[in-house]
Design an enzyme around this catalytic site. Structure first.
Site, PDB file in Angstrom:
ATOM      1  N   ARG A  68       0.815  -1.219   0.000  1.00 12.57           N
ATOM      2  CA  ARG A  68       0.000   0.000   0.000  1.00 12.57           C
ATOM      3  C   ARG A  68       0.850   1.272   0.000  1.00 12.57           C
ATOM      4  O   ARG A  68       0.494   2.256   0.651  1.00 12.57           O
ATOM      5  CB  ARG A  68      -0.957   0.018   1.199  1.00 12.57           C
ATOM      6  CG  ARG A  68      -2.043  -1.028   1.150  1.00 12.57           C
ATOM      7  CD  ARG A  68      -3.207  -0.532   0.309  1.00 12.57           C
ATOM      8  NE  ARG A  68      -4.280  -1.500   0.285  1.00 12.57           N
ATOM      9  CZ  ARG A  68      -5.393  -1.400   1.006  1.00 12.57           C
ATOM     10  NH1 ARG A  68      -5.586  -0.374   1.788  1.00 12.57           N
ATOM     11  NH2 ARG A  68      -6.316  -2.312   0.903  1.00 12.57           N
ATOM     12  N   ARG A 113      -3.335   6.898   1.209  1.00 12.03           N
ATOM     13  CA  ARG A 113      -3.777   8.098   1.927  1.00 12.03           C
ATOM     14  C   ARG A 113      -2.818   8.672   2.954  1.00 12.03           C
ATOM     15  O   ARG A 113      -3.063   9.744   3.484  1.00 12.03           O
ATOM     16  CB  ARG A 113      -5.134   7.818   2.584  1.00 12.03           C
ATOM     17  CG  ARG A 113      -6.262   7.801   1.556  1.00 12.03           C
ATOM     18  CD  ARG A 113      -7.555   7.335   2.178  1.00 12.03           C
ATOM     19  NE  ARG A 113      -7.393   5.948   2.624  1.00 12.03           N
ATOM     20  CZ  ARG A 113      -8.386   5.212   3.129  1.00 12.03           C
ATOM     21  NH1 ARG A 113      -9.580   5.727   3.282  1.00 12.03           N
ATOM     22  NH2 ARG A 113      -8.177   3.975   3.484  1.00 12.03           N
ATOM     23  N   ARG A 127      -6.536  11.905  -5.698  1.00 11.17           N
ATOM     24  CA  ARG A 127      -7.807  11.207  -5.460  1.00 11.17           C
ATOM     25  C   ARG A 127      -8.974  12.202  -5.523  1.00 11.17           C
ATOM     26  O   ARG A 127     -10.037  11.875  -6.057  1.00 11.17           O
ATOM     27  CB  ARG A 127      -7.713  10.537  -4.090  1.00 11.17           C
ATOM     28  CG  ARG A 127      -8.974  10.063  -3.485  1.00 11.17           C
ATOM     29  CD  ARG A 127      -9.213   8.589  -3.774  1.00 11.17           C
ATOM     30  NE  ARG A 127      -9.917   7.943  -2.686  1.00 11.17           N
ATOM     31  CZ  ARG A 127     -11.152   8.260  -2.295  1.00 11.17           C
ATOM     32  NH1 ARG A 127     -11.806   9.221  -2.890  1.00 11.17           N
ATOM     33  NH2 ARG A 127     -11.708   7.605  -1.312  1.00 11.17           N
ATOM     34  N   ASP A 161      -7.051  -2.375  -7.304  1.00  9.25           N
ATOM     35  CA  ASP A 161      -7.558  -3.036  -6.108  1.00  9.25           C
ATOM     36  C   ASP A 161      -7.805  -4.499  -6.426  1.00  9.25           C
ATOM     37  O   ASP A 161      -7.991  -4.866  -7.590  1.00  9.25           O
ATOM     38  CB  ASP A 161      -8.855  -2.377  -5.624  1.00  9.25           C
ATOM     39  CG  ASP A 161      -9.131  -2.745  -4.176  1.00  9.25           C
ATOM     40  OD1 ASP A 161      -8.482  -2.170  -3.295  1.00  9.25           O
ATOM     41  OD2 ASP A 161      -9.954  -3.647  -3.938  1.00  9.25           O
ATOM     42  N   TYR A 199     -15.195 -11.350   0.257  1.00  5.95           N
ATOM     43  CA  TYR A 199     -15.890 -10.073  -0.017  1.00  5.95           C
ATOM     44  C   TYR A 199     -17.178 -10.312  -0.807  1.00  5.95           C
ATOM     45  O   TYR A 199     -18.192  -9.660  -0.578  1.00  5.95           O
ATOM     46  CB  TYR A 199     -14.968  -9.112  -0.770  1.00  5.95           C
ATOM     47  CG  TYR A 199     -13.850  -8.577   0.105  1.00  5.95           C
ATOM     48  CD1 TYR A 199     -14.069  -7.495   0.961  1.00  5.95           C
ATOM     49  CD2 TYR A 199     -12.596  -9.173   0.107  1.00  5.95           C
ATOM     50  CE1 TYR A 199     -13.057  -7.025   1.777  1.00  5.95           C
ATOM     51  CE2 TYR A 199     -11.572  -8.703   0.920  1.00  5.95           C
ATOM     52  CZ  TYR A 199     -11.816  -7.624   1.762  1.00  5.95           C
ATOM     53  OH  TYR A 199     -10.822  -7.169   2.586  1.00  5.95           O
TER      54      TYR A 199
END
Ligand code: CP3
Length: 363
Positions: A36, A40, A49, A86, A163
């Site tokens: 990652r 952020r 973003r 992703d 998921y």
């Protein structure tokens, strides 16, 4: 045009430490990247973003996805870039309707609940519904200009299925485990489709320019040893067997990462992968003694160590390097993704420490 010659789109590599370490070939220092690494914790990521709008729009815009991929490389001397995308692109392309609820993580509009849901799923075309991912790979590879290799990735079938069946993130995984134990044939049918889709998807990323690939099995560690083999590892092994292992005249190394998979290192190494990703719950010295003759190791600092003072971070890096010991076969990384409130300077301390302290192990 021959695939074997460097071109403007696929220039020759200047820094190949990461690829060499995955194949246990000699290196000058231990290579390092961060799971990652684009995200952020970087103010420049937040700015890009905001331009893109939501997260999936960022993933679907090749120029902006390329921009955020390159951002951490401008700050830190990282030895690899990872495609900005992703793991949930495949379920989205299968028609489940991925969306992100602010602060809640990923959600699906149409989760899988029964056999009919599994039956109607088709395999997405990597150069069709998922072409935006391949376009990002091609753009990033061109813009990297051969500085460092590009890592492609996918989720493992089991992790994607969690998921798809839970409808989003989960803590107890009751829906998917209910299916696994009460109606295993339905889950196996889904996992088979996912394994085939992941194989095609990763091979398409390799054809588009990914120089190594990694499979994220974030949730394999919630299974018993038997169920891990049946529902997760078996399908990762199928993927490993189906992957293109050489492209542009070079080996394309494959890394498997099961979070909380320290108990099963021997079985993971036996899949035929080149490297095994480690989280921080296992000592890297022990991991090397168990499987280091077969595969390379990637890891394994606790990502929360990046909250500590520079000296403490350096001390931890030195301890892990010493634990792995002499010679190639170690790619330094965090044991999981970097946290979003980590000061970027601390990531810099971490990356520099790996290069600085690892020289002595590569003589
Ligand atoms: O490593 C990188 O820099 C490449 C990019 C990357 C992302 N997701 C970007 C992302 C990678 C490799 C992933 C993989 C991924 N995605 C995994 C496996 C790795 C892991 O962390 O275990 C999983 C389980 C997912 C699913 C997912 N995507 C979740 C649970 C979330 C929400 C978490 C969060 O931080 O909000 C996402 C969204 C996501 N994927 C973000 C990023 C940068 C945050 C989106 C945003 O900008 O708001």
């Amino acid at each position: 045009m021959s695939q074997n010659f460097p071109s403007v789109d696929k220039p020759a590599l200047k820094n190949d430490r990461y690829l060499r370490a995955l194949l246990k070939q000699p290196v000058d220092v231990t290579p390092v990247w961060m799971m990652r690494q684009a995200g952020r914790y970087l103010p420049e990521y937040k700015a890009t973003r905001a331009v893109a709008g939501d997260f999936m729009s960022l993933c679907k815009n090749a120029e902006l996805a390329c921009e955020v991929t390159l951002q951490p490389l401008r700050r830190f001397p990282l030895d690899a870039a990872i495609l900005f995308s992703d793991i949930l692109t495949i379920p989205d392309a299968m028609g489940l309707g991925l969306y992100f609820e602010t602060g809640e993580g990923p959600r699906f509009k149409n989760p899988i609940t029964c056999k009919a849901d599994v039956d109607k799923i088709g395999l997405p075309d990597p150069e069709g519904e998922l072409q935006y991912v391949m376009n990002a790979v091609r753009t990033i590879r061109r813009e990297l200009k051969g500085e460092v290799p590009l890592i492609g990735f996918s989720g493992s079938p089991w992790t994607l299925a969690t998921y798809m069946i839970e409808g989003g993130s989960s803590k107890a995984f009751t829906k998917i485990k209910k299916m696994a134990f009460a109606e295993p044939a339905i889950l196996h049918a889904l996992l088979e489709k996912l394994a085939d889709s992941v194989t095609e998807y990763l091979n398409a990323q390799i054809a588009a320019g990914a120089q190594s690939v990694m499979v994220f099995d974030t949730w394999g560690g919630v299974l018993s040893p038997r169920d891990y083999k049946e529902f997760s590892l078996q399908y990762m092994e199928r993927i490993v067997s189906g992957l293109t292992r050489e492209n542009e005249g070079r080996k394309v190394p494959v890394t498997l990462f099961t979070k909380n998979g320290g108990m099963w290192l021997e079985s993971i190494a036996a899949t035929g992968c080149d490297a095994v990703g480690l989280d921080w719950t296992i000592d890297i010295k022990e991991a090397r003694a168990r499987i280091g003759d077969k595969v390379a190791l990637q890891g394994n600092m606790d990502p929360s160590m990046l909250y500590a003072q520079p000296q403490r971070i350096e001390q931890e890096v030195a301890t892990i390097l010493e634990g792995y010991g002499e010679g190639s076969g170690h790619v330094f990384n965090l044991g999981h993704g970097i946290h979003l409130d980590v000061p970027p300077e601390n990531a810099g301390v971490f990356v520099d420490a790996v290069h600085k302290f690892s020289k002595q192990y590569h003589k």
